[in-house]
Design a protein around this motif. Sequence first.
Motif, short mmCIF file in Angstrom:
data_model
loop_
_atom_site.label_atom_id
_atom_site.label_comp_id
_atom_site.label_asym_id
_atom_site.label_seq_id
_atom_site.Cartn_x
_atom_site.Cartn_y
_atom_site.Cartn_z
N GLY A 1 -0.39 12.43 14.97
CA GLY A 1 -1.37 12.99 15.89
C GLY A 1 -0.80 13.33 17.25
N MET B 1 -4.98 -0.31 -3.08
CA MET B 1 -4.10 -1.43 -3.43
C MET B 1 -4.87 -2.60 -4.01
SD MET B 1 -0.92 -1.92 -3.32
CE MET B 1 -0.58 -3.02 -4.66
N VAL C 1 0.86 -1.20 0.00
CA VAL C 1 0.00 0.00 0.00
C VAL C 1 0.89 1.25 0.00
CG1 VAL C 1 -1.69 1.33 1.32
CG2 VAL C 1 -1.92 -1.16 1.16
N TYR D 1 -0.68 17.28 13.78
CA TYR D 1 -1.83 17.75 12.99
C TYR D 1 -2.31 19.15 13.38
CZ TYR D 1 -2.08 12.75 11.84
OH TYR D 1 -1.78 11.47 11.44
N ARG E 1 -4.97 5.48 18.93
CA ARG E 1 -3.97 6.16 18.08
C ARG E 1 -2.61 6.23 18.75
NH1 ARG E 1 -7.71 10.11 14.50
NH2 ARG E 1 -5.84 10.22 13.27
N ASN F 1 -0.30 3.53 18.53
CA ASN F 1 0.68 2.58 18.00
C ASN F 1 1.73 3.25 17.12
OD1 ASN F 1 -1.66 2.77 16.12
ND2 ASN F 1 -0.43 1.40 14.84
N LYS G 1 5.32 10.49 19.02
CA LYS G 1 5.73 9.60 17.93
C LYS G 1 6.93 10.14 17.14
CE LYS G 1 0.97 7.93 17.37
NZ LYS G 1 -0.22 7.83 16.51
N PHE H 1 -5.98 6.19 -4.34
CA PHE H 1 -5.21 4.95 -4.52
C PHE H 1 -5.78 3.84 -3.67
CE2 PHE H 1 -2.08 1.88 -3.20
CZ PHE H 1 -1.70 1.40 -4.44
N SER I 1 1.76 4.95 11.51
CA SER I 1 0.96 3.75 11.29
C SER I 1 1.80 2.72 10.55
CB SER I 1 -0.30 4.08 10.48
OG SER I 1 0.07 4.43 9.16
N ALA I 2 1.26 1.50 10.42
CA ALA I 2 2.01 0.46 9.71
C ALA I 2 2.30 0.90 8.28
CB ALA I 2 1.21 -0.84 9.74
N VAL I 3 1.26 1.40 7.59
CA VAL I 3 1.46 1.85 6.21
C VAL I 3 2.34 3.11 6.20
CG1 VAL I 3 0.34 2.71 4.12
CG2 VAL I 3 -0.74 0.87 5.43
N GLY J 1 -2.97 9.18 4.80
CA GLY J 1 -3.59 7.98 5.35
C GLY J 1 -4.59 8.28 6.44
N PHE K 1 -5.35 7.76 0.31
CA PHE K 1 -5.43 6.29 0.37
C PHE K 1 -6.06 5.80 1.67
CE2 PHE K 1 -2.04 5.17 3.35
CZ PHE K 1 -1.24 6.30 3.34
N SER K 2 -6.71 6.71 2.43
CA SER K 2 -7.25 6.29 3.72
C SER K 2 -8.69 5.82 3.61
CB SER K 2 -7.18 7.44 4.71
OG SER K 2 -8.37 8.18 4.66
N SER K 3 -9.12 5.09 4.65
CA SER K 3 -10.53 4.70 4.72
C SER K 3 -11.33 5.79 5.42
CB SER K 3 -10.66 3.38 5.49
OG SER K 3 -10.05 3.50 6.77
N1 LIG Z 1 -5.80 2.35 -0.01
C1 LIG Z 1 -5.48 1.13 0.40
O1 LIG Z 1 -5.33 0.22 -0.40
C2 LIG Z 1 -5.28 0.90 1.88
C3 LIG Z 1 -5.00 -0.39 2.35
C4 LIG Z 1 -4.74 -0.56 3.72
C5 LIG Z 1 -4.79 0.54 4.57
N2 LIG Z 1 -5.10 1.77 4.05
C6 LIG Z 1 -5.18 2.94 4.92
O2 LIG Z 1 -3.92 3.24 5.48
C7 LIG Z 1 -4.13 3.97 6.69
C8 LIG Z 1 -3.25 3.39 7.77
O3 LIG Z 1 -3.71 2.08 8.03
P1 LIG Z 1 -2.88 1.08 8.93
O4 LIG Z 1 -3.54 -0.24 8.88
O5 LIG Z 1 -1.44 1.21 8.56
O6 LIG Z 1 -3.07 1.76 10.36
P2 LIG Z 1 -2.48 1.27 11.75
O7 LIG Z 1 -1.12 0.72 11.63
O8 LIG Z 1 -3.50 0.48 12.42
O9 LIG Z 1 -2.27 2.68 12.49
C9 LIG Z 1 -3.29 3.38 13.07
C10 LIG Z 1 -2.82 4.83 13.12
O10 LIG Z 1 -3.43 5.53 12.06
C11 LIG Z 1 -3.72 6.86 12.47
N3 LIG Z 1 -5.14 7.13 12.17
C12 LIG Z 1 -5.56 7.81 11.09
N4 LIG Z 1 -6.90 7.90 11.08
C13 LIG Z 1 -7.33 7.27 12.21
C14 LIG Z 1 -8.61 7.02 12.77
N5 LIG Z 1 -9.72 7.44 12.19
N6 LIG Z 1 -8.69 6.31 13.92
C15 LIG Z 1 -7.59 5.86 14.53
N7 LIG Z 1 -6.33 6.07 14.03
C16 LIG Z 1 -6.22 6.77 12.89
C17 LIG Z 1 -3.40 6.96 13.96
O11 LIG Z 1 -2.16 7.67 14.10
P3 LIG Z 1 -2.19 9.28 14.14
O12 LIG Z 1 -3.10 9.67 15.28
O13 LIG Z 1 -0.75 9.65 14.40
O14 LIG Z 1 -2.71 9.72 12.83
C18 LIG Z 1 -3.23 5.52 14.39
O15 LIG Z 1 -2.25 5.38 15.41
C19 LIG Z 1 -5.63 3.86 7.01
O16 LIG Z 1 -6.27 5.07 6.68
C20 LIG Z 1 -6.10 2.76 6.10
O17 LIG Z 1 -7.44 2.91 5.73
C21 LIG Z 1 -5.34 1.95 2.74
#
Ligand SMILES: NC(=O)c1ccc[n+]([C@@H]2O[C@H](COP(=O)([O-])OP(=O)(O)OC[C@H]3O[C@@H](n4cnc5c(N)ncnc54)[C@H](OP(=O)(O)O)[C@@H]3O)[C@@H](O)[C@H]2O)c1
Length: 307
Positions: free
Chosen positions: A167, A247, A121, A186, A297, A299, A171, A245, A144-146, A201, A223-225
Amino acid sequence: MRRVRYEKNGGPEVLFVEQAPEPEPGPGELLVRCEAIGVTLPAVRKVREGKEPAPLGGEVAGTVVALGPGTSGFAVGDRVTGLAFAGGYAELAVVHRATASHVPAYATAVDAVALVRSGLVARGAHRAGRPVAGESVLVTAAASAVGGLALQYARNGGASRVVAAVGDPAKADFVRGLGADEVVVYGDASWGEPVDVVLDGVGGALLAPAVRALAPGGRLVAFSSGGGSVDAFELLVRSASVIGFQMAAIARDQPERYARWREEQWEAFRSGVLRAPVHVVLPLADVARAHALVEGRVNCGKVVLVP
Ligand SMILES: NC(=O)c1ccc[n+]([C@@H]2O[C@H](COP(=O)([O-])OP(=O)(O)OC[C@H]3O[C@@H](n4cnc5c(N)ncnc54)[C@H](OP(=O)(O)O)[C@@H]3O)[C@@H](O)[C@H]2O)c1
């Protein structure tokens, strides 16, 4: 076997572990004994915001214990990783072969769930921003992981300046360790000098400051949800653009490209060019704590469950 379930939507406390029948792999599917399960933000949001309870899952890694009819390319005993959205929070998960790949001998199951999907991603989002070496890149949800992998793709891709947006200032050390030159929070009044590419994200209300962070001709990759709206006037005054975007679209429509990216990514991991940070590894029984970490938030890197 044990699996995680919930009976009503809500916070992490609604999650519980129960005994369930073993699933059976169908045509083209593998039954995997899970050794690591990735917790993702979309799964956390599904529990909190979904209309009704639904099977939980995401990326898993483990050992193949059975093959569905006509499933080629894999054998019982293979170490694999793949996606199990409909039932991945379990000791045994069904993975479609189209999303499955072998885990190299030098990597653990935890490495696999921290690296493969999140990294692809991150790589895809980075490329979607059409970065040119010497340009600047800002990554939101940078811890975040991504996000942590996106920082590294930006750094390794020759960015002149890599900015991490998070946030919580706690971090900062983590994202600097992954290549960020600058860290913004932010709520800061300014996000510093404008950048050429934003990899977002977070979405939602953060889209407005993220667009305002763009330099003339800049590109924001959404690319965020988290959804959200963009003010077209803010794009006009910067001659900027927004690119979506996903994936899953590349994995589905361009499987050879997806596989090549995956191989290249493992090679970068093997050689130490790319790291897949893990925040914590918890037993499956601690699933509520795992979700609380992501929802709260806090991790830095991937949250992983181990059955
Ligand atoms: N487009 C794609 O194909 C695709 C695929 C997978 C994941 N994603 C997106 O990539 C982003 C990161 O995903 P991840 O799985 O890597 O996350 P994750 O490792 O679970 O990390 C979560 C972190 O994301 C931040 N965050 C942003 N919006 C948030 C919300 N509404 N609630 C809680 N935390 C939020 C927080 O950090 P901060 O407070 O520092 O922001 C939180 O610590 C997500 O938006 C996800 O939807 C997209």
